[in-house]
Write a protein that holds these residues in place. Structure first.
Motif, PDB file in Angstrom:
ATOM      1  N   PRO A  30      -5.342   5.471  -0.502  1.00  0.00           N
ATOM      2  CA  PRO A  30      -4.533   6.035   0.575  1.00  0.00           C
ATOM      3  C   PRO A  30      -3.296   5.157   0.838  1.00  0.00           C
ATOM      4  CG  PRO A  30      -6.466   4.983   1.489  1.00  0.00           C
ATOM      5  CD  PRO A  30      -6.618   4.932  -0.002  1.00  0.00           C
ATOM      6  N   ALA A  31      -2.127   5.788   0.844  1.00  0.00           N
ATOM      7  CA  ALA A  31      -0.876   5.044   0.911  1.00  0.00           C
ATOM      8  C   ALA A  31      -0.227   5.143   2.288  1.00  0.00           C
ATOM      9  CB  ALA A  31       0.091   5.565  -0.151  1.00  0.00           C
ATOM     10  N   LYS A  32       0.356   4.031   2.699  1.00  0.00           N
ATOM     11  CA  LYS A  32       1.213   4.043   3.886  1.00  0.00           C
ATOM     12  C   LYS A  32       2.587   4.561   3.460  1.00  0.00           C
ATOM     13  CE  LYS A  32      -1.126  -0.028   5.730  1.00  0.00           C
ATOM     14  NZ  LYS A  32      -0.984  -1.456   6.088  1.00  0.00           N
ATOM     15  N   ASN A  33       3.525   4.591   4.404  1.00  0.00           N
ATOM     16  CA  ASN A  33       4.882   5.021   4.095  1.00  0.00           C
ATOM     17  C   ASN A  33       5.811   4.491   5.184  1.00  0.00           C
ATOM     18  OD1 ASN A  33       6.977   6.268   2.748  1.00  0.00           O
ATOM     19  ND2 ASN A  33       6.072   8.313   2.760  1.00  0.00           N
ATOM     20  N   GLY A  34       7.085   4.450   4.893  1.00  0.00           N
ATOM     21  CA  GLY A  34       8.071   4.121   5.912  1.00  0.00           C
ATOM     22  C   GLY A  34       8.668   2.738   5.786  1.00  0.00           C
ATOM     23  N   TYR A  35      10.011   2.694   5.756  1.00  0.00           N
ATOM     24  CA  TYR A  35      10.747   1.433   5.669  1.00  0.00           C
ATOM     25  C   TYR A  35      11.291   0.946   7.012  1.00  0.00           C
ATOM     26  CZ  TYR A  35      11.228   0.930   0.547  1.00  0.00           C
ATOM     27  OH  TYR A  35      11.015   0.701  -0.788  1.00  0.00           O
ATOM     28  N   GLU A  36      11.692   1.893   7.878  1.00  0.00           N
ATOM     29  CA  GLU A  36      12.455   1.493   9.064  1.00  0.00           C
ATOM     30  C   GLU A  36      11.714   1.820  10.354  1.00  0.00           C
ATOM     31  OE1 GLU A  36      17.035   1.591   8.628  1.00  0.00           O
ATOM     32  OE2 GLU A  36      16.323   3.485   7.816  1.00  0.00           O
ATOM     33  N   ALA A  37      11.503   0.776  11.158  1.00  0.00           N
ATOM     34  CA  ALA A  37      10.902   0.943  12.479  1.00  0.00           C
ATOM     35  C   ALA A  37      11.588  -0.001  13.444  1.00  0.00           C
ATOM     36  CB  ALA A  37       9.403   0.643  12.430  1.00  0.00           C
ATOM     37  N   SER A  38      11.627   0.404  14.707  1.00  0.00           N
ATOM     38  CA  SER A  38      12.075  -0.501  15.771  1.00  0.00           C
ATOM     39  C   SER A  38      10.971  -0.577  16.808  1.00  0.00           C
ATOM     40  CB  SER A  38      13.366   0.010  16.411  1.00  0.00           C
ATOM     41  OG  SER A  38      13.133   1.254  17.046  1.00  0.00           O
ATOM     42  N   GLY A  39      10.936  -1.690  17.519  1.00  0.00           N
ATOM     43  CA  GLY A  39       9.908  -1.843  18.537  1.00  0.00           C
ATOM     44  C   GLY A  39       9.849  -3.257  19.063  1.00  0.00           C
ATOM     45  N   ILE A  40       8.687  -3.601  19.611  1.00  0.00           N
ATOM     46  CA  ILE A  40       8.503  -4.913  20.244  1.00  0.00           C
ATOM     47  C   ILE A  40       7.437  -5.680  19.471  1.00  0.00           C
ATOM     48  CG2 ILE A  40       7.841  -6.102  22.366  1.00  0.00           C
ATOM     49  CD1 ILE A  40       8.773  -3.510  23.847  1.00  0.00           C
ATOM     50  N   ILE A  41       7.722  -6.936  19.170  1.00  0.00           N
ATOM     51  CA  ILE A  41       6.759  -7.763  18.433  1.00  0.00           C
ATOM     52  C   ILE A  41       5.689  -8.219  19.415  1.00  0.00           C
ATOM     53  CG2 ILE A  41       6.464  -9.908  17.135  1.00  0.00           C
ATOM     54  CD1 ILE A  41       9.763  -9.006  16.724  1.00  0.00           C
ATOM     55  N   GLU A  42       4.428  -7.903  19.079  1.00  0.00           N
ATOM     56  CA  GLU A  42       3.356  -8.221  20.023  1.00  0.00           C
ATOM     57  C   GLU A  42       2.371  -9.263  19.488  1.00  0.00           C
ATOM     58  OE1 GLU A  42       1.467  -4.462  20.847  1.00  0.00           O
ATOM     59  OE2 GLU A  42       0.230  -4.548  19.028  1.00  0.00           O
ATOM     60  N   ALA A  43       2.477  -9.601  18.212  1.00  0.00           N
ATOM     61  CA  ALA A  43       1.596 -10.636  17.653  1.00  0.00           C
ATOM     62  C   ALA A  43       2.244 -11.202  16.400  1.00  0.00           C
ATOM     63  CB  ALA A  43       0.220 -10.059  17.312  1.00  0.00           C
ATOM     64  N   VAL A  44       1.964 -12.480  16.126  1.00  0.00           N
ATOM     65  CA  VAL A  44       2.485 -13.111  14.908  1.00  0.00           C
ATOM     66  C   VAL A  44       1.347 -13.799  14.177  1.00  0.00           C
ATOM     67  CG1 VAL A  44       4.782 -13.465  15.920  1.00  0.00           C
ATOM     68  CG2 VAL A  44       3.091 -15.317  16.037  1.00  0.00           C
ATOM     69  N   GLY A  45       1.493 -13.870  12.863  1.00  0.00           N
ATOM     70  CA  GLY A  45       0.507 -14.554  12.050  1.00  0.00           C
ATOM     71  C   GLY A  45       0.853 -16.026  11.896  1.00  0.00           C
ATOM     72  N   PRO A  46      -0.038 -16.791  11.236  1.00  0.00           N
ATOM     73  CA  PRO A  46       0.246 -18.208  10.978  1.00  0.00           C
ATOM     74  C   PRO A  46       1.564 -18.378  10.223  1.00  0.00           C
ATOM     75  CG  PRO A  46      -2.015 -17.646  10.380  1.00  0.00           C
ATOM     76  CD  PRO A  46      -1.326 -16.356  10.690  1.00  0.00           C
ATOM     77  N   GLY A  47       2.295 -19.409  10.562  1.00  0.00           N
ATOM     78  CA  GLY A  47       3.552 -19.691   9.884  1.00  0.00           C
ATOM     79  C   GLY A  47       4.753 -18.954  10.455  1.00  0.00           C
ATOM     80  N   VAL A  48       4.533 -18.156  11.501  1.00  0.00           N
ATOM     81  CA  VAL A  48       5.636 -17.419  12.118  1.00  0.00           C
ATOM     82  C   VAL A  48       5.902 -17.983  13.512  1.00  0.00           C
ATOM     83  CG1 VAL A  48       6.464 -15.161  12.893  1.00  0.00           C
ATOM     84  CG2 VAL A  48       5.028 -15.326  10.849  1.00  0.00           C
ATOM     85  N   ASP A  49       7.166 -18.179  13.823  1.00  0.00           N
ATOM     86  CA  ASP A  49       7.575 -18.718  15.114  1.00  0.00           C
ATOM     87  C   ASP A  49       7.079 -17.805  16.236  1.00  0.00           C
ATOM     88  OD1 ASP A  49       8.850 -19.715  17.348  1.00  0.00           O
ATOM     89  OD2 ASP A  49      10.844 -19.795  16.441  1.00  0.00           O
TER      90      ASP A  49
END
Length: 333
Positions: free
Chosen positions: A62-81
């Motif tokens: 099963p494949a995802k799709n979509g290149y462009e989204a806008s929104g609010i960042i609500e969580a970050v993974g390790p190594g991300v400010d």
């Protein structure tokens, strides 16, 4: 009970109806990733081709799709400010695979490197409507085409979001745009959007009109996402030492190489995608700044043709395939 979110996926390739809403556990970002709470999605022709199994990469279902989204960042993974959390941003195409990081969903996991903040004056709908079109046009016209004031730029599929962006960039650089559209229905709107000339290809001889507009010189830059048989006419409409950018493959038929025309005019016929811009560590920041500054200055304004609610993403894909739009198709989440 763990939180779930709706993610649009397709389990087989085909028509818009293969897109379905899958209820999945809330995903967590891993190293180098963020989770974006999606507010708007900008649709692109590449996503239709991906859904049909006709794109540069084959979908793994099963494949995802979509290149462009806008929104609010609500969580970050390790190594991300962690300073990213709470910020508004949009995703930049060309920096991730649709198979791994497609953005159609209530949330999207994307690489932090694919995020860009956009001018605060833009809405979510406008913020998701800038990077694909302006980066694509920038790469062809500015980065590779070295657009100059005296240039004529021939822009096919001119009513697409990339076509409109190319018209705006040509105008901002003081050059002359020649927009091509199949029917007269979009002519008045393209002139209103800043095209210097519009050729209705179903009613007019493209080559003759270009020669008339350019006093016989031809267009030095041709910006074409169609390919197929039209390339022969585009070569005939090009100037000596002209360059034809083929940045798409909308035509169903094979694309001929106009060898004798190319030889006689010393033409360059060049395949190009925005991935070239996104992958260039020197040009990519320059491109983002160029776009950001022109939006702030009011020279560029993302044109939204129609908005659909998230529940109608199938309808939005059908509308894109109708080719009725002028500008961007947006889905609000």
């Amino acid at each position: 009970m763990p939180e779930t979110v709706k993610i649009v996926r397709f389990h087989k390739t085909g028509s818009p109806e293969v897109l379905q809403f899958d209820e999945l556990p809330l995903p967590e970002p891993i190293h180098g990733e963020v989770r974006l709470r999606v507010k708007a999605l900008g649709l692109n022709r590449a996503e239709v081709m991906f859904r049909n199994g006709q794109y540069l990469e084959a979908p793994i279902v099963p494949a995802k799709n979509g290149y462009e989204a806008s929104g609010i960042i609500e969580a970050v993974g390790p190594g991300v400010d962690p300073a990213w959390i709470g910020k508004t941003a949009s995703t930049v195409p060309g920096l991730f695979s649709l198979n791994t990081h497609g953005v159609y969903g209530e949330v999207a996991i994307v690489p932090a490197a694919a995020l860009a903040e956009y001018p605060a004056q833009l809405s979510y709908e406008e913020g998701t409507s800038i990077w694909m079109q302006y980066l694509t046009a920038y790469g062809g016209l500015i980065m590779l085409g070295h657009l100059k004031k005296e240039d004529f730029v021939l822009i096919t599929a001119a009513s697409s979001s990339v076509g409109v962006a190319a018209i705006e960039i040509t105008k901002a650089e003081g050059a002359t745009s020649i927009a091509v559209t199949r029917t007269a229905a979009k002519k008045a709107e393209l002139l209103k959007l800043g095209a210097d000339h519009v050729i209705v290809s179903d009613e007019e001889d493209l080559v003759a009109r270009v020669k008339e507009i350019t006093a016989g010189k031809g267009a030095r830059i041709v910006f074409d996402p169609i390919g197929g048989k039209i390339v022969e006419a585009l070569a005939a409409a090009s100037s000596k030492n002209g360059i034809i950018f083929e940045y798409g493959a909308l035509a169903p038929e094979p694309t001929p190489y106009p060898l004798f025309t190319a030889l006689s005019k010393f033409l360059t016929i060049r395949a190009y995608t925005l991935f070239e811009v996104a992958a260039d560590p020197v040009e990519f920041p320059k491109a983002k700044k160029y776009i950001f500054d022109h939006i702030v200055a009011g020279n560029f304004k993302p044109l939204i043709d129609k908005t659909f609610p998230f529940s109608e993403i199938v309808e939005a894909h059908r509308y894109m395939e109708s080719n009725a739009q002028i500008g961007k198709i947006v889905v609000t989440v």
